[in-house]
Motif scaffolding. Structure first.
Motif, short mmCIF file in Angstrom:
data_model
loop_
_atom_site.label_atom_id
_atom_site.label_comp_id
_atom_site.label_asym_id
_atom_site.label_seq_id
_atom_site.Cartn_x
_atom_site.Cartn_y
_atom_site.Cartn_z
N THR A 26 74.37 61.04 56.16
CA THR A 26 73.12 60.37 56.57
C THR A 26 72.78 60.62 58.17
OG1 THR A 26 74.35 58.36 56.92
CG2 THR A 26 73.29 58.31 54.89
N VAL A 27 74.06 61.01 58.86
CA VAL A 27 73.71 61.25 60.40
C VAL A 27 73.43 62.79 60.43
CG1 VAL A 27 75.03 61.42 62.60
CG2 VAL A 27 75.43 59.67 60.92
N GLN A 28 71.81 62.85 60.56
CA GLN A 28 71.22 64.19 60.97
C GLN A 28 70.70 64.17 62.28
OE1 GLN A 28 69.11 64.89 57.24
NE2 GLN A 28 70.78 64.81 55.97
N THR A 29 70.25 63.29 62.84
CA THR A 29 69.65 63.35 64.28
C THR A 29 70.47 62.68 65.30
OG1 THR A 29 68.62 61.56 63.85
CG2 THR A 29 67.55 63.42 62.93
N LEU A 30 70.24 62.87 66.54
CA LEU A 30 70.63 62.02 67.67
C LEU A 30 70.16 60.55 67.62
CD1 LEU A 30 69.89 64.05 70.85
CD2 LEU A 30 72.01 63.69 69.92
N SER A 31 69.33 60.12 66.94
CA SER A 31 69.10 58.71 66.64
C SER A 31 69.96 58.49 65.65
CB SER A 31 67.60 58.65 65.98
OG SER A 31 67.24 57.24 66.05
N SER A 32 70.25 58.87 64.54
CA SER A 32 70.96 58.49 63.48
C SER A 32 72.46 58.66 64.10
CB SER A 32 70.89 58.92 62.29
OG SER A 32 71.16 60.35 62.32
N LEU A 33 72.95 59.32 65.19
CA LEU A 33 74.31 59.42 65.54
C LEU A 33 74.31 58.10 66.42
CD1 LEU A 33 77.06 60.76 66.23
CD2 LEU A 33 75.78 61.80 68.03
N HIS A 34 73.37 57.57 67.10
CA HIS A 34 73.44 56.36 67.92
C HIS A 34 73.64 55.39 67.11
CE1 HIS A 34 72.54 57.37 72.18
NE2 HIS A 34 71.93 58.39 71.54
N SER A 35 73.07 55.39 65.98
CA SER A 35 73.28 54.19 65.01
C SER A 35 74.76 54.23 64.36
CB SER A 35 72.16 54.11 63.74
OG SER A 35 70.85 54.11 64.34
N TRP A 36 74.94 55.23 63.92
CA TRP A 36 76.29 55.45 63.21
C TRP A 36 77.31 54.82 64.40
CZ3 TRP A 36 80.87 58.01 63.98
CH2 TRP A 36 81.57 58.16 62.89
N LEU A 37 77.35 55.24 65.59
CA LEU A 37 78.37 54.95 66.69
C LEU A 37 78.07 53.49 66.82
CD1 LEU A 37 77.89 57.87 69.40
CD2 LEU A 37 79.89 57.29 68.02
N GLY A 38 76.87 52.90 66.82
CA GLY A 38 76.85 51.60 66.96
C GLY A 38 77.76 50.65 65.83
N ALA A 39 77.64 51.05 64.61
CA ALA A 39 78.31 50.50 63.68
C ALA A 39 79.92 50.79 63.63
CB ALA A 39 77.60 50.91 62.28
N HIS A 40 80.12 51.93 64.18
CA HIS A 40 81.76 52.33 64.21
C HIS A 40 82.35 52.26 65.78
CE1 HIS A 40 80.08 53.98 60.35
NE2 HIS A 40 81.63 53.66 60.09
N GLU A 41 81.66 52.44 66.62
CA GLU A 41 82.38 52.13 68.01
C GLU A 41 81.39 51.22 68.92
OE1 GLU A 41 84.71 53.68 69.67
OE2 GLU A 41 85.46 55.29 68.14
N PRO A 42 81.45 49.93 68.57
CA PRO A 42 80.61 48.99 69.16
C PRO A 42 80.44 48.99 70.81
CG PRO A 42 81.87 47.96 67.37
CD PRO A 42 82.08 49.07 67.56
N ALA A 43 81.70 49.06 71.14
CA ALA A 43 82.03 49.16 72.69
C ALA A 43 81.02 50.44 73.46
CB ALA A 43 83.35 49.08 73.10
#
Length: 84
Positions: A26-43
């Motif tokens: 599901t991570v295919q763009t910079l935007s989706s990378l930001h979202s994924w990082l938000g869920a997995h690396e909140p800090a």
């Protein structure tokens, strides 16, 4: 798998200054990378929102959040520079 590179003070908000990440399909763009990082690396996600770094994909600066992220890419977050 991508290589995530964090420079400057962003390193303080993650477990390492660079790491290999296996991303879901599901991570295919910079935007989706930001979202994924938000869920997995909140800090780190909070720091990225606060610092508003430039982003380089494979050593080329990218501004478009729809820029594709592919297996084998290097994604670097570059905080603003200061000093004199």
């Amino acid at each position: 798998m991508i290589r995530l590179v964090l420079l400057g003070r962003l390193r303080d908000h993650a477990s390492a200054s660079h790491s290999e990440l296996a991303l879901p399909d599901t991570v295919q763009t910079l935007s989706s990378l930001h979202s994924w990082l938000g869920a997995h690396e909140p800090a780190l996600a909070e720091a990225l929102q606060t610092v508003k770094p430039r982003v380089a994909v494979n050593r080329s600066l990218v501004r478009d959040q729809t820029h594709p992220i592919r297996d084998g890419d290097e994604v670097a977050f570059l905080p603003p520079m200061s000093g004199g």
